[in-house]
Write an enzyme that holds these catalytic residues in place. Structure first.
Site, PDB file in Angstrom:
ATOM      1  N   GLU A  31      -0.002  -3.371  -5.223  1.00  0.00           N
ATOM      2  CA  GLU A  31      -1.075  -3.304  -4.000  1.00  0.00           C
ATOM      3  C   GLU A  31      -2.107  -4.218  -4.547  1.00  0.00           C
ATOM      4  O   GLU A  31      -2.832  -3.686  -5.613  1.00  0.00           O
ATOM      5  CB  GLU A  31      -1.252  -2.124  -3.396  1.00  0.00           C
TER       6      GLU A  31
ATOM      7  N   HIS B 190      -7.760  -3.109   1.072  1.00  0.00           N
ATOM      8  CA  HIS B 190      -9.241  -2.818   0.497  1.00  0.00           C
ATOM      9  C   HIS B 190     -10.139  -3.789   1.382  1.00  0.00           C
ATOM     10  O   HIS B 190     -10.091  -5.120   1.243  1.00  0.00           O
ATOM     11  CB  HIS B 190      -9.650  -2.826  -0.720  1.00  0.00           C
ATOM     12  N   GLY B 191     -11.066  -3.286   2.444  1.00  0.00           N
ATOM     13  CA  GLY B 191     -11.890  -4.007   3.035  1.00  0.00           C
ATOM     14  C   GLY B 191     -11.307  -5.105   4.229  1.00  0.00           C
ATOM     15  O   GLY B 191     -12.145  -5.770   4.867  1.00  0.00           O
TER      16      GLY B 191
ATOM     17  N   ASN C 260      -4.444   4.103   6.536  1.00  0.00           N
ATOM     18  CA  ASN C 260      -5.281   5.188   5.926  1.00  0.00           C
ATOM     19  C   ASN C 260      -6.185   6.063   6.652  1.00  0.00           C
ATOM     20  O   ASN C 260      -6.936   5.779   7.370  1.00  0.00           O
ATOM     21  CB  ASN C 260      -6.128   4.226   4.682  1.00  0.00           C
TER      22      ASN C 260
ATOM     23  N   GLU D 261      -2.033   7.814  -2.400  1.00  0.00           N
ATOM     24  CA  GLU D 261      -2.589   6.974  -3.282  1.00  0.00           C
ATOM     25  C   GLU D 261      -3.194   8.158  -4.487  1.00  0.00           C
ATOM     26  O   GLU D 261      -3.889   9.295  -3.972  1.00  0.00           O
ATOM     27  CB  GLU D 261      -4.035   6.354  -2.828  1.00  0.00           C
TER      28      GLU D 261
ATOM     29  N   HIS E 275      -5.361   9.422   0.318  1.00  0.00           N
ATOM     30  CA  HIS E 275      -5.679   9.387  -1.116  1.00  0.00           C
ATOM     31  C   HIS E 275      -5.982  10.658  -1.504  1.00  0.00           C
ATOM     32  O   HIS E 275      -7.126  11.231  -1.233  1.00  0.00           O
ATOM     33  CB  HIS E 275      -6.901   8.438  -1.410  1.00  0.00           C
TER      34      HIS E 275
ATOM     35  N   ARG F  92     -12.129  15.099  -1.686  1.00  0.00           N
ATOM     36  CA  ARG F  92     -13.125  15.001  -0.819  1.00  0.00           C
ATOM     37  C   ARG F  92     -12.738  14.821   0.628  1.00  0.00           C
ATOM     38  O   ARG F  92     -13.468  14.536   1.478  1.00  0.00           O
ATOM     39  CB  ARG F  92     -14.085  14.038  -1.376  1.00  0.00           C
TER      40      ARG F  92
ATOM     41  N   HIS G 205     -10.677   8.888   6.254  1.00  0.00           N
ATOM     42  CA  HIS G 205     -11.834   9.141   6.853  1.00  0.00           C
ATOM     43  C   HIS G 205     -11.836  10.112   7.902  1.00  0.00           C
ATOM     44  O   HIS G 205     -12.987  10.666   8.250  1.00  0.00           O
ATOM     45  CB  HIS G 205     -12.355   7.883   7.655  1.00  0.00           C
TER      46      HIS G 205
ATOM     47  N   ARG H 211      -7.632  12.900  -3.758  1.00  0.00           N
ATOM     48  CA  ARG H 211      -8.415  12.807  -4.755  1.00  0.00           C
ATOM     49  C   ARG H 211      -8.749  14.116  -5.749  1.00  0.00           C
ATOM     50  O   ARG H 211      -8.263  15.194  -5.187  1.00  0.00           O
ATOM     51  CB  ARG H 211     -10.076  12.299  -4.523  1.00  0.00           C
TER      52      ARG H 211
ATOM     53  N   THR I 251     -15.707   4.536  -2.638  1.00  0.00           N
ATOM     54  CA  THR I 251     -14.305   4.412  -2.672  1.00  0.00           C
ATOM     55  C   THR I 251     -13.568   3.656  -3.715  1.00  0.00           C
ATOM     56  O   THR I 251     -14.244   3.299  -4.540  1.00  0.00           O
ATOM     57  CB  THR I 251     -14.056   3.209  -1.243  1.00  0.00           C
ATOM     58  N   THR I 252     -12.281   3.572  -3.747  1.00  0.00           N
ATOM     59  CA  THR I 252     -11.869   2.730  -5.036  1.00  0.00           C
ATOM     60  C   THR I 252     -12.468   1.337  -5.311  1.00  0.00           C
ATOM     61  O   THR I 252     -12.535   0.586  -4.307  1.00  0.00           O
ATOM     62  CB  THR I 252     -10.160   2.699  -4.682  1.00  0.00           C
TER      63      THR I 252
END
Ligand code: PXP
Length: 235
Positions: free
Chosen positions: A147, A187-188, A6, A69, A42, A48, A9, A44, A96-97
Site C-alpha cells: 500500500e 492516507h489523506g 476505514n 492494519e 487498524h 484506541r 473513527h 492498535r 495516525t500512521t
C-alpha cells in the site's frame, strides 16, 4: 479501481464515552450495502479504536473484504484471522500512521511476520513510501501487495510538490506491478484530491477513512460513500 473504507473513527467515537454506539461493525455492514469494496480497521496495540470483538465480528460478517492494519508484532499476529493484513509502522504517540514501513531496516522482523501470516492463509500487504528500494525489499520478503503512502501527496503545499509526488507514486506503482505485487494506496485521500490522484495507473485499490467518515457526519453514510464512489468511477 476498488474503494475500501476505514471505519476506525467510528470506533473512536464509540470509545469516547465508553458506550456501545456508534458500532463500527454495523457501520461497516451498512457501508458494504452502499457499495464499498472492502472494510479496513487498524487493531492498535493500545486498542484506541477497534478491539478484538470488532475484529472477530467483522471477520464473520464482512462479505466483501476485511483488511486488518497492524504492527508486525506477535500478539497482534495471534489475533489476525483469515483476513488481509496490512503491516504498518506504529508509534504510541502518533495521531495516525505517520509514514511507510522501513522494510529495508526491518527485513528479519517483517519476513518472519509475513511467514506466520502466510502459514495462516493470510495475504499480506506492506504500507510503504513510493520508494523503489523499499518496494524491492517488500517483494524480496514475499509480500503479496504493497500500500503506497499517499500522505505526502495529500499534504503537498504547492501544485508543483503535488505533481512531483504523483510522479514518484506513478513510478513506484509501475515498478511494484512489474514485480508482481498488487498495489493499494492510501492516507489523506479526500473528495478534493482524489480526482488528480486517479491519473496514476497501476493502483488497484484506494483505502480511505477520515474524509468519508467526516463527510458522513454531515450527509449520512450512504451519500458519503456514493459521492466518493462516483469520483473514483469517473477516473
Ligand atoms: N492506509 C493506512 C495504512 C492507514 O494507516 C490509514 C489511516 O488509518 C489509511 C490508509 C486511511 O487514511 P485516511 O484516514 O487519511 O483516509
Amino acid at each position: 479501481m476498488r474503494f475500501t473504507l476505514n471505519v476506525d473513527h467510528v470506533a473512536t467515537l464509540r470509545n469516547a464515552r465508553g458506550e456501545q454506539q456508534p458500532d463500527p461493525v454495523t457501520f461497516a455492514l451498512m457501508a458494504e450495502q452502499f457499495g464499498v469494496d472492502g472494510v479496513v480497521v487498524h487493531l492498535r496495540e493500545d486498542r484506541r479504536h477497534v478491539n478484538e470483538r470488532d475484529v472477530r465480528l467483522l471477520r464473520e460478517m464482512i462479505t466483501t473484504k476485511l483488511d486488518l492494519e497492524m504492527a508486525a508484532v506477535d500478539d497482534i499476529i495471534d489475533i489476525a484471522c483469515d483476513v488481509l493484513a496490512t503491516l504498518v509502522p506504529e508509534k504510541r504517540q502518533e495521531l495516525t500512521t505517520e509514514g511507510g514501513l522501513n522494510v529495508i531496516d526491518n527485513v528479519d522482523q517483517l519476513k518472519s511476520a509475513i511467514e506466520r501470516l502466510h502459514e495462516a492463509g493470510i495475504l499480506v500487504s506492506l504500507f510503504v513510501e513510493p520508494d523503489i528500494e523499499q518496494i524491492d525489499a517488500s517483494a524480496g520478503i514475499e509480500a503479496d501487495m504493497i500500500e503506497i503512502h499517499t500522505g505526502n501527496y495529500a499534504n503537498a503545499e504547492t501544485e508543483e510538490e503535488m505533481f512531483e509526488e504523483l510522479d514518484r507514486i506513478r513510478l513506484a506503482a509501475r515498478h511494484a506491478k512489474k514485480l508482481g505485487l498488487s498495489v493499494n494506496a492510501g492516507h489523506g485521500l479526500n473528495y478534493n484530491n482524489i480526482t488528480d490522484f486517479l491519473v496514476v495507473d497501476d493502483i488497484d485499490e484506494v483505502s480511505i477513512g477520515q474524509a468519508v467518515i467526516a463527510r458522513s457526519v454531515f450527509v449520512g453514510l450512504e451519500k458519503a460513500v456514493k459521492e466518493m464512489r462516483e469520483l473514483i468511477n469517473n477516473r
